[in-house]
Enzyme design. Structure first.
Site, PDB file in Angstrom:
ATOM      1  CE  LYS A 113      -4.254   0.931   2.626  1.00 51.07           C
ATOM      2  NZ  LYS A 113      -4.889   0.628   3.911  1.00 51.07           N
TER       3      LYS A 113
HETATM    4  O1  G3P Z   1      -8.939   1.762   4.948  1.00 49.01           O
HETATM    5  C1  G3P Z   1      -8.681   3.033   5.438  1.00 49.01           C
HETATM    6  C2  G3P Z   1      -9.443   3.217   6.700  1.00 49.01           C
HETATM    7  O2  G3P Z   1      -8.885   2.423   7.679  1.00 49.01           O
HETATM    8  C3  G3P Z   1      -9.539   4.602   7.162  1.00 49.01           C
HETATM    9  O3  G3P Z   1     -10.672   4.621   7.945  1.00 49.01           O
HETATM   10  O4  G3P Z   1     -12.192   5.491   9.620  1.00 49.01           O
HETATM   11  O5  G3P Z   1      -9.730   6.010   9.757  1.00 49.01           O
HETATM   12  O6  G3P Z   1     -11.159   7.070   8.014  1.00 49.01           O
HETATM   13  P1  G3P Z   1     -10.951   5.875   8.879  1.00 49.01           P
END
Ligand code: G3P
Length: 218
Positions: A84
């Site tokens: 990634k």
């Molecule tokens: O896959 C990316 C994700 O983990 C981000 O999620 O909730 O931190 O915006 P969030």
């Protein structure tokens, strides 16, 4: 739609895999920090739990040379590692060159259709638009998924749209309707997809009525 789970917690991955729900896993530095585990060890363990299924492991470097060096180390951990990289010019260059070497790449932190177009042109296996973080800013994360779908279909790009930053059950169904290929979902949200108040109510009634028959099936 494929389901990835967005976590570095091995116990949660095992539990969801045993149900049969998983097609892969995504991790990020924040999730690894939350797990308290050694990064490379936890990635190897996840890859063993889900052989052949894609497991995204994110580089920590932000410059091209650093991302290439780290990407190669991560890719060597297991056959099913997907490297990634962030959606920056250096990240796109690393995506192109890692992809040319046969390494699958997930380009993360995508917030616009133009960014997604660049990732596809650089051969990304996955593009990760962050729905929840756009919604946080009063923007429309789901509209972005739809726009990317149209652009990729217009030009036959094979990069898979991996809806990320999913925060709710509605996000999952909306991403599916908008044509995302994959949703990466936090474990708690993934479990919630199965629940419905009418299912619980109906099951309670069936259990009660069955008991009244006095019969047993086995
Ligand atoms: O896959 C990316 C994700 O983990 C981000 O999620 O909730 O931190 O915006 P969030």
């Amino acid at each position: 739609m494929k389901f990835f789970v967005d976590t570095a917690e091995v116990s949660e991955i095992r539990e969801l895999h045993e149900i049969g729900l998983l097609d892969g896993v995504t991790t990020n530095p924040s999730l690894v920090a939350k797990s308290g585990r050694d990064f490379k060890e936890v990635v190897k363990e996840i890859c063993e739990i889900l052989p052949g299924m894609p497991v995204s492991a994110e580089v920590a470097a932000t410059d091209y040379d650093g991302m290439m060096a780290e990407g190669k180390v991560l890719a060597a951990l297991a056959d099913n590692v997907v490297v990634k990289v962030p959606l920056t010019l250096d990240g796109l260059k690393a995506c192109k060159h890692l992809t040319d070497q046969g390494i699958k790449v997930n380009v993360t932190l995508c917030f616009s259709a133009n960014q997604a177009l660049l990732a596809a042109k650089c051969g990304a296996t996955y593009i990760s638009p962050f729905i929840g973080r756009l919604d946080d800013l009063n923007l429309d994360g789901m509209e972005l998924i739809g726009d990317i779908r149209v652009i990729y279909d217009n030009y036959g790009f094979e990069t898979e749209i991996l809806a990320a930053s999913i925060r709710s059950a509605n996000h999952v169904s909306q991403a599916a309707l908008a044509g995302a290929d994959v949703s990466t979902i936090p474990p708690a949200v993934l479990k919630k997809l199965a629940s419905h108040a009418l299912t619980d109510k109906g099951l309670d009634a069936f259990v009660k009525d069955w008991k009244a028959t006095g019969q047993s099936i086995v």
